[in-house]
Design a protein around this motif. Structure first.
Motif, PDB file in Angstrom:
ATOM      1  N   ARG A 135       0.824  -1.209   0.000  1.00  0.00           N
ATOM      2  CA  ARG A 135       0.000   0.000   0.000  1.00  0.00           C
ATOM      3  C   ARG A 135       0.856   1.257   0.000  1.00  0.00           C
ATOM      4  N   TRP A 136       1.906   1.273   0.809  1.00  0.00           N
ATOM      5  CA  TRP A 136       2.744   2.463   0.883  1.00  0.00           C
ATOM      6  C   TRP A 136       3.481   2.701  -0.425  1.00  0.00           C
TER       7      TRP A 136
ATOM      8  N   TRP B 214       0.983   4.294  -2.796  1.00  0.00           N
ATOM      9  CA  TRP B 214       0.767   5.710  -2.491  1.00  0.00           C
ATOM     10  C   TRP B 214       1.969   6.548  -2.931  1.00  0.00           C
TER      11      TRP B 214
ATOM     12  N   ARG C 257       1.908   7.061  -6.613  1.00  0.00           N
ATOM     13  CA  ARG C 257       0.896   8.031  -6.997  1.00  0.00           C
ATOM     14  C   ARG C 257       1.359   9.458  -6.692  1.00  0.00           C
ATOM     15  N   LEU C 258       2.009   9.658  -5.551  1.00  0.00           N
ATOM     16  CA  LEU C 258       2.498  10.992  -5.200  1.00  0.00           C
ATOM     17  C   LEU C 258       3.562  11.462  -6.185  1.00  0.00           C
TER      18      LEU C 258
ATOM     19  N   LEU D 194      -5.865  12.476  -6.993  1.00  0.00           N
ATOM     20  CA  LEU D 194      -4.966  11.626  -6.213  1.00  0.00           C
ATOM     21  C   LEU D 194      -5.665  11.091  -4.974  1.00  0.00           C
TER      22      LEU D 194
ATOM     23  N   ASP E  16      -8.267   8.538  -5.901  1.00  0.00           N
ATOM     24  CA  ASP E  16      -7.613   7.312  -6.359  1.00  0.00           C
ATOM     25  C   ASP E  16      -7.172   6.471  -5.167  1.00  0.00           C
ATOM     26  N   LEU E  17      -6.590   7.129  -4.177  1.00  0.00           N
ATOM     27  CA  LEU E  17      -6.150   6.408  -2.981  1.00  0.00           C
ATOM     28  C   LEU E  17      -7.350   5.878  -2.195  1.00  0.00           C
TER      29      LEU E  17
ATOM     30  N   ARG F 229      -8.870   2.833  -3.911  1.00  0.00           N
ATOM     31  CA  ARG F 229      -8.088   1.608  -3.674  1.00  0.00           C
ATOM     32  C   ARG F 229      -8.343   1.072  -2.269  1.00  0.00           C
TER      33      ARG F 229
END
Length: 317
Positions: A3-4, A7, A10-11, A300, A303-304, A307
């Protein structure tokens, strides 16, 4: 994927996209018709006066240097100073942006429940009468440009019957909430457009889920109606629905440029339109960059969140 790590990717992607957008914004403003020097110096200025203004505005330097200075200032929260009136762009954005965000928030508050209910109702019975009615109506509305929709609402509710004010004038020294009637038409225009787009996206996802063996098995067990939609379809459609609403939210912020101009609403969109008209390049660049950053941030976050809500990702457990 962890997960991290997801993220972080995505960032990084969002940061790269913002840099690319800043380059596009800067390049586009370089190609704006007209001459900023003429707008500032006036049509009767001599060549010497024009040269002095060009030097004062920094336009005598090459584009690459000016972009790096502008981008570096933006990272520090300094978006420069407008050509006309010498107004700090950050102050202009800070004064106008809350008005636009209020419009978008109110429109989203209307859009979300209506789009979710309509999308579920249409998608659960794809091909049925409700689906045909919802699909036809949303297709018609989605095909209308926002200025056309705004004009139609203005004629139907303000210019003709006089039920609402034609111009969204904020009371002097006050806020839009001091005169809530001025918000109705701009919010309605944004909400109707948003509902049309969001409903179609949610309907498509709902129809896909409703056709899966999992939902068919639930129907065979006697689960139907709202219980089937809320307990079995909606949890699986929630992630895509959040993404759809995120796209609509970004569109609402961008759509405010047109809507605010039509209704004379004092938001960031109207300020951008006036800055373009007067060739105030720093103000155009600053407002456009802020709007792009907001749209990227919304996409963003949704999107997070999508998920995290997707049962297949394990985020919803």
């Amino acid at each position: 994927m962890n997960r991290w790590a997801f993220w972080l990717r995505r960032l990084v992607a969002g940061a790269v996209a913002l840099v690319a957008l800043s380059l596009l914004i800067f390049g586009a403003t370089e190609l704006l018709p007209g001459d900023a020097v003429s707008a500032v110096a006036g049509p009767t200025a001599t060549e010497e006066e024009r040269a002095a203004v060009r030097e004062r505005l920094g336009l005598d330097r090459d584009a690459a240097t000016r972009y790096l200075e502008w981008a570096g200032g933006a990272l520090r929260g300094d978006l420069g100073t407008g050509y006309l009136g010498a107004r700090p762009v950050t102050e202009v954005v800070g004064a106008r942006l809350p008005h636009s965000l209020l419009l978008a928030a109110l429109a989203l508050a209307v859009t979300v429940p209506v789009a979710v209910v309509a999308g579920l109702a249409a998608g659960m019975r794809a091909g049925g009468p409700v689906d045909h009615a919802v699909s036809a109506g949303t297709l018609l509305v989605a095909g209308l440009p926002e200025f056309v929709l705004a004009t139609l609402l203005l004629w139907a509710l303000a210019a003709g019957p006089g039920l609402l004010p034609q111009v969204s004038m904020v009371p002097l020294g006050g806020s839009p909430l001091d005169a809530p009637e001025i918000l109705v038409l701009p919010v309605a225009t944004l909400a109707v457009s948003g509902i049309a787009v969001a409903t179609r996206l949610i309907r498509a996802r709902t129809a896909d889920i409703a056709a899966t063996p999992y939902i068919e098995a639930a129907r065979l067990r006697g689960v139907t109606g709202p219980r089937l939609a809320l307990r079995h379809v909606l949890p699986n459609a929630l992630g895509p629905a959040v993404q759809a609403l995120g796209m609509v939210t970004g569109a609402l912020v961008g759509g405010a440029v047109v809507v605010e101009t039509v209704f004379g609403y004092p938001g960031i969109g109207r300020e951008l339109q006036e800055a373009v008209a007067y060739r105030d390049v720093p103000l155009v660049q600053g407002i456009a960059l802020v709007l792009c950053a907001i749209a990227l941030a919304v996409l963003l976050l949704t999107d997070l969140l999508a998920r995290a809500l997707d049962p297949r990702s394990g985020g919803a457990r």
